[in-house]
Design a protein around this motif. Structure first.
Motif, PDB file in Angstrom:
ATOM      1  N   ASP A 361       0.820  -1.214   0.000  1.00 57.83           N
ATOM      2  CA  ASP A 361       0.000   0.000   0.000  1.00 57.83           C
ATOM      3  C   ASP A 361       0.851   1.259   0.000  1.00 57.83           C
ATOM      4  OD1 ASP A 361      -2.316  -1.496   0.122  1.00 57.83           O
ATOM      5  OD2 ASP A 361      -2.465  -1.394   2.306  1.00 57.83           O
ATOM      6  N   ALA A 362       0.291   2.308  -0.613  1.00 58.45           N
ATOM      7  CA  ALA A 362       0.870   3.649  -0.521  1.00 58.45           C
ATOM      8  C   ALA A 362      -0.281   4.642  -0.525  1.00 58.45           C
ATOM      9  CB  ALA A 362       1.820   3.921  -1.680  1.00 58.45           C
ATOM     10  N   ASP A 363      -0.182   5.670   0.314  1.00 59.94           N
ATOM     11  CA  ASP A 363      -1.233   6.683   0.412  1.00 59.94           C
ATOM     12  C   ASP A 363      -0.911   7.883  -0.476  1.00 59.94           C
ATOM     13  OD1 ASP A 363      -2.661   5.159   2.167  1.00 59.94           O
ATOM     14  OD2 ASP A 363      -2.011   6.235   3.971  1.00 59.94           O
ATOM     15  N   TYR A 364      -1.944   8.370  -1.144  1.00 60.12           N
ATOM     16  CA  TYR A 364      -1.833   9.532  -2.023  1.00 60.12           C
ATOM     17  C   TYR A 364      -2.978  10.490  -1.712  1.00 60.12           C
ATOM     18  CZ  TYR A 364       1.284   6.745  -5.070  1.00 60.12           C
ATOM     19  OH  TYR A 364       2.319   5.990  -5.575  1.00 60.12           O
ATOM     20  N   THR A 365      -2.877  11.685  -2.251  1.00 61.55           N
ATOM     21  CA  THR A 365      -4.042  12.563  -2.323  1.00 61.55           C
ATOM     22  C   THR A 365      -4.478  12.594  -3.785  1.00 61.55           C
ATOM     23  OG1 THR A 365      -2.663  14.533  -2.651  1.00 61.55           O
ATOM     24  CG2 THR A 365      -3.342  14.014  -0.391  1.00 61.55           C
ATOM     25  N   LEU A 366      -5.779  12.549  -3.986  1.00 55.83           N
ATOM     26  CA  LEU A 366      -6.346  12.643  -5.329  1.00 55.83           C
ATOM     27  C   LEU A 366      -7.239  13.876  -5.351  1.00 55.83           C
ATOM     28  CD1 LEU A 366      -7.091  11.689  -8.177  1.00 55.83           C
ATOM     29  CD2 LEU A 366      -8.830  10.201  -7.132  1.00 55.83           C
ATOM     30  N   THR A 367      -6.771  14.902  -6.011  1.00 56.20           N
ATOM     31  CA  THR A 367      -7.526  16.150  -6.111  1.00 56.20           C
ATOM     32  C   THR A 367      -8.167  16.230  -7.490  1.00 56.20           C
ATOM     33  OG1 THR A 367      -5.923  17.218  -4.645  1.00 56.20           O
ATOM     34  CG2 THR A 367      -7.427  18.646  -5.873  1.00 56.20           C
ATOM     35  N   ILE A 368      -9.486  16.394  -7.524  1.00 50.45           N
ATOM     36  CA  ILE A 368     -10.219  16.447  -8.789  1.00 50.45           C
ATOM     37  C   ILE A 368     -10.841  17.831  -8.932  1.00 50.45           C
ATOM     38  CG2 ILE A 368     -12.040  15.395 -10.181  1.00 50.45           C
ATOM     39  CD1 ILE A 368     -11.752  12.874  -8.458  1.00 50.45           C
ATOM     40  N   ASP A 369     -10.506  18.532 -10.014  1.00 44.47           N
ATOM     41  CA  ASP A 369     -11.048  19.878 -10.189  1.00 44.47           C
ATOM     42  C   ASP A 369     -12.410  19.838 -10.875  1.00 44.47           C
ATOM     43  OD1 ASP A 369     -10.653  19.584 -12.945  1.00 44.47           O
ATOM     44  OD2 ASP A 369      -8.815  20.781 -12.983  1.00 44.47           O
ATOM     45  N   ALA A 370     -12.986  21.012 -11.106  1.00 45.54           N
ATOM     46  CA  ALA A 370     -14.337  21.106 -11.656  1.00 45.54           C
ATOM     47  C   ALA A 370     -14.435  20.529 -13.059  1.00 45.54           C
ATOM     48  CB  ALA A 370     -14.796  22.563 -11.660  1.00 45.54           C
ATOM     49  N   ALA A 371     -13.320  20.479 -13.775  1.00 43.41           N
ATOM     50  CA  ALA A 371     -13.312  19.936 -15.137  1.00 43.41           C
ATOM     51  C   ALA A 371     -13.093  18.431 -15.154  1.00 43.41           C
ATOM     52  CB  ALA A 371     -12.236  20.629 -15.967  1.00 43.41           C
ATOM     53  N   GLY A 372     -12.983  17.824 -13.973  1.00 44.77           N
ATOM     54  CA  GLY A 372     -12.780  16.380 -13.904  1.00 44.77           C
ATOM     55  C   GLY A 372     -11.338  15.958 -14.087  1.00 44.77           C
ATOM     56  N   ILE A 373     -10.398  16.896 -13.898  1.00 42.24           N
ATOM     57  CA  ILE A 373      -8.974  16.585 -14.012  1.00 42.24           C
ATOM     58  C   ILE A 373      -8.441  16.207 -12.634  1.00 42.24           C
ATOM     59  CG2 ILE A 373      -6.700  17.410 -14.695  1.00 42.24           C
ATOM     60  CD1 ILE A 373      -8.724  17.151 -16.984  1.00 42.24           C
ATOM     61  N   GLY A 374      -7.847  15.020 -12.547  1.00 43.14           N
ATOM     62  CA  GLY A 374      -7.338  14.527 -11.274  1.00 43.14           C
ATOM     63  C   GLY A 374      -5.827  14.615 -11.185  1.00 43.14           C
ATOM     64  N   THR A 375      -5.353  15.046 -10.022  1.00 42.10           N
ATOM     65  CA  THR A 375      -3.919  15.107  -9.745  1.00 42.10           C
ATOM     66  C   THR A 375      -3.612  14.168  -8.587  1.00 42.10           C
ATOM     67  OG1 THR A 375      -3.826  17.421 -10.449  1.00 42.10           O
ATOM     68  CG2 THR A 375      -1.986  16.598  -9.116  1.00 42.10           C
ATOM     69  N   ILE A 376      -2.672  13.243  -8.808  1.00 39.44           N
ATOM     70  CA  ILE A 376      -2.317  12.245  -7.801  1.00 39.44           C
ATOM     71  C   ILE A 376      -0.953  12.613  -7.212  1.00 39.44           C
ATOM     72  CG2 ILE A 376      -1.820   9.807  -7.391  1.00 39.44           C
ATOM     73  CD1 ILE A 376      -3.641   9.152  -9.771  1.00 39.44           C
ATOM     74  N   LYS A 377      -0.917  12.769  -5.893  1.00 36.79           N
ATOM     75  CA  LYS A 377       0.321  13.174  -5.229  1.00 36.79           C
ATOM     76  C   LYS A 377       0.598  12.248  -4.057  1.00 36.79           C
ATOM     77  CE  LYS A 377       2.558  17.158  -3.027  1.00 36.79           C
ATOM     78  NZ  LYS A 377       2.378  18.578  -2.592  1.00 36.79           N
ATOM     79  N   LEU A 378       1.826  11.722  -3.999  1.00 36.12           N
ATOM     80  CA  LEU A 378       2.213  10.824  -2.917  1.00 36.12           C
ATOM     81  C   LEU A 378       2.230  11.581  -1.593  1.00 36.12           C
ATOM     82  CD1 LEU A 378       3.270   7.927  -2.235  1.00 36.12           C
ATOM     83  CD2 LEU A 378       5.588   8.882  -2.443  1.00 36.12           C
ATOM     84  N   SER A 379       1.586  11.015  -0.583  1.00 35.71           N
ATOM     85  CA  SER A 379       1.549  11.656   0.732  1.00 35.71           C
ATOM     86  C   SER A 379       2.941  11.638   1.352  1.00 35.71           C
ATOM     87  CB  SER A 379       0.566  10.932   1.649  1.00 35.71           C
ATOM     88  OG  SER A 379      -0.743  10.988   1.113  1.00 35.71           O
ATOM     89  N   ALA A 380       3.295  12.742   2.000  1.00 35.28           N
ATOM     90  CA  ALA A 380       4.641  12.865   2.569  1.00 35.28           C
ATOM     91  C   ALA A 380       4.877  11.866   3.690  1.00 35.28           C
ATOM     92  CB  ALA A 380       4.851  14.292   3.074  1.00 35.28           C
ATOM     93  N   THR A 381       3.844  11.604   4.467  1.00 36.29           N
ATOM     94  CA  THR A 381       3.967  10.674   5.589  1.00 36.29           C
ATOM     95  C   THR A 381       3.176   9.412   5.290  1.00 36.29           C
ATOM     96  OG1 THR A 381       4.172  12.524   7.137  1.00 36.29           O
ATOM     97  CG2 THR A 381       3.624  10.364   8.062  1.00 36.29           C
ATOM     98  N   GLN A 382       3.822   8.275   5.428  1.00 32.29           N
ATOM     99  CA  GLN A 382       3.189   6.986   5.182  1.00 32.29           C
ATOM    100  C   GLN A 382       3.143   6.169   6.477  1.00 32.29           C
ATOM    101  OE1 GLN A 382       2.009   5.817   2.084  1.00 32.29           O
ATOM    102  NE2 GLN A 382       2.443   7.847   1.233  1.00 32.29           N
ATOM    103  N   PRO A 383       2.087   5.386   6.675  1.00 31.43           N
ATOM    104  CA  PRO A 383       2.062   4.486   7.835  1.00 31.43           C
ATOM    105  C   PRO A 383       3.222   3.494   7.775  1.00 31.43           C
ATOM    106  CG  PRO A 383      -0.119   4.696   6.869  1.00 31.43           C
ATOM    107  CD  PRO A 383       0.841   5.334   5.905  1.00 31.43           C
ATOM    108  N   THR A 384       3.476   2.842   8.889  1.00 29.58           N
ATOM    109  CA  THR A 384       4.613   1.905   8.958  1.00 29.58           C
ATOM    110  C   THR A 384       4.156   0.469   9.175  1.00 29.58           C
ATOM    111  OG1 THR A 384       4.833   2.357  11.333  1.00 29.58           O
ATOM    112  CG2 THR A 384       6.183   3.674   9.819  1.00 29.58           C
ATOM    113  N   THR A 385       2.889   0.200   8.881  1.00 34.81           N
ATOM    114  CA  THR A 385       2.390  -1.168   9.026  1.00 34.81           C
ATOM    115  C   THR A 385       2.914  -2.041   7.886  1.00 34.81           C
ATOM    116  OG1 THR A 385       0.378  -0.489   7.879  1.00 34.81           O
ATOM    117  CG2 THR A 385       0.311  -0.498  10.282  1.00 34.81           C
ATOM    118  N   ALA A 386       2.635  -3.340   7.962  1.00 30.04           N
ATOM    119  CA  ALA A 386       3.244  -4.324   7.062  1.00 30.04           C
ATOM    120  C   ALA A 386       2.997  -4.026   5.590  1.00 30.04           C
ATOM    121  CB  ALA A 386       2.728  -5.718   7.412  1.00 30.04           C
TER     122      ALA A 386
END
Length: 448
Positions: A361-386
């Motif tokens: 797993d990896a956590d990201y933010t998915l920001t979708i604007d009014a035109a339906g354009i999505g930007t995927i950005k890796l979260s700076a802090t990730q959990p440390t589980t398996a």
């Protein structure tokens, strides 16, 4: 006696006079104004005959008849120009789906025999308005026809929702619904339902405020709202209610599904899909606006190893990453995006080593604007589980795919123009198209 005789003579004289003045001229009067049954059929009448009366034995009355409506209420007559557009949608969104799932004769066997059309709503003393009524399984009155717009999804839904609700009553009069349905939210039915909030009602297991009026209204509201909302939106609404409300709504859903199958051999979810397909012909649902918990879809699943219609660029990147994994003793199986609250998204790979299966797993933010354009950005802090540690392990091998997501912006939309299929349903295919190159995309099945 004399007076009586004289009177009789006078009467006889008058009758003789009238008889001698008899004329054969026709009265100069337009009786069609007085008797509305004496009319020449207009193109609207002929259309209704061909589309309703002849095939279904359903009469549609649109000429104003005060005795067909509630006495004491002021209701505007319908505009004739509104009749065909409204009834076209009734046929497309109500009749045709039932025929597709229940058989060509279903509506012919079980249907109201008369539609009464009114131009305005019927206004009630408690501040509510009546949009439709049904009487004894024979007649449905549809109001607000003058404001109907066949190109406006909300307008069509409002009208057909009324029919679906009233038709549920007709079906229930044909075959009664399960008697213990009323026990699911026992104690929650109130006479003054207009004073209750929607949020409070849903917490108690009611899909709408009006559902609290009585068990039979609750049943009709469940059936009609499930059909008109569609499974994705209905599930999203249920998921946001408190636990007890969720349990009751899902139980009521199952009662409705079981009823349609046992009473009429109708697959309710197939009927729901047909209704949604008809609505999608008016306005297609926008995938970018249906992503997230409480809104619509919460997952996208893909197996690029078998999804042969992935774009050339993405397929090439996946094959490179897969080869990297194989060289390290692993097999990458599939990919799942999980859409969470506050624009959060988790990207998960399933991979295996021998008989053992793992997740990364990896956590990201998915920001979708009014035109339906999505930007995927890796979260700076990730959990440390398996599972997150597993991503650290395979990240160098999966870098071609990870970088594809991180380094591009995407137009989020359906892929039905490339891969034909239904949109807006559970399992419908959605895609992330590169904003700079629409021929490059990644797609998968949308789920919840």
């Amino acid at each position: 006696m004399k007076n009586i005789i004289q009177t009789g003579v006078v009467i006889l004289f008058i009758l003789m006079t009238l008889s001698s003045c008899k004329k054969e001229e026709k009265l100069n009067a337009n009786l069609s104004i007085i008797d509305k049954n004496i009319i020449d059929k207009t193109p609207t009448d002929l259309w209704l005959d061909e589309n309703y009366l002849k095939p279904y034995n359903i009469e549609t009355k649109f000429r104003y008849d005060r005795f067909e409506l509630t006495l004491g209420k002021n209701v505007t007559p319908p505009l004739e120009s509104q009749v065909i557009p409204a009834m076209e949608m009734v046929k497309a969104v109500w009749i045709k789906p039932f025929e597709a799932v229940g058989g060509a004769d279903f509506i012919k066997r079980i249907s109201p025999k008369q539609f009464i059309l009114a131009g305005s709503a019927e206004y009630n003393s408690d501040g509510t308005i009546t949009l439709g009524t049904a009487e004894g399984g024979r007649k449905i009155v549809l109001y607000v026809i003058n404001s109907f717009d066949k190109t406006n999804l909300a307008s069509v839904k409002q009208t057909i929702q009324v029919i679906q609700h009233e038709y549920t009553h007709i079906l229930n009069q044909t075959v009664d619904y399960q008697t213990d349905f009323q026990n699911i939210s026992k104690g929650g039915y109130v006479a003054n339902w207009t004073q209750e909030t929607l949020a409070n009602g849903r917490a108690l297991g009611f899909i709408t405020q009006y559902a609290r009026a009585a068990p039979e209204e609750d049943y009709a509201e469940m059936s009609s709202n499930m059909l008109m909302m569609g499974r994705v939106v209905f599930n999203a609404i249920v998921s946001t209610t408190p636990a007890d409300g969720q349990l009751k709504l899902k139980k009521k859903e199952q009662y409705v599904v079981d009823y349609f199958k046992s009473a009429f051999n109708i697959d309710f979810y197939a009927l729901q899909t047909e209704v949604q397909n008809a609505l999608n012909n008016i306005t297609a649902p926008v995938l970018a606006k249906l992503i997230g918990p409480g809104i619509g879809y919460t997952t996208l699943y893909s197996n690029p190893n078998t999804d042969i219609s992935q774009s050339s660029e993405f397929s090439g990147l996946w094959k490179t990453a897969s080869a990297n994994m194989t060289a390290s003793g692993f097999t990458v199986n599939d990919i799942t995006m999980t859409f969470k609250a506050a624009n959060a998204m988790t990207l998960r790979y399933s991979f295996s080593s021998g008989a053992s299966v793992y997740q990364a797993d990896a956590d990201y933010t998915l920001t979708i604007d009014a035109a339906g354009i999505g930007t995927i950005k890796l979260s700076a802090t990730q959990p440390t589980t398996a599972t997150y540690n597993n991503m650290n392990l395979i990240n160098p091998m999966m870098a071609p795919v990870n970088n594809y997501f991180k380094n591009n912006k995407f137009k989020i939309d359906w892929i039905n123009k490339i891969i034909p299929g239904n949109i807006g349903g559970i399992g419908s295919l959605g895609a992330f198209y590169k904003q700079t190159d629409g021929s490059s995309y990644f797609y998968g099945a949308m789920g919840q």
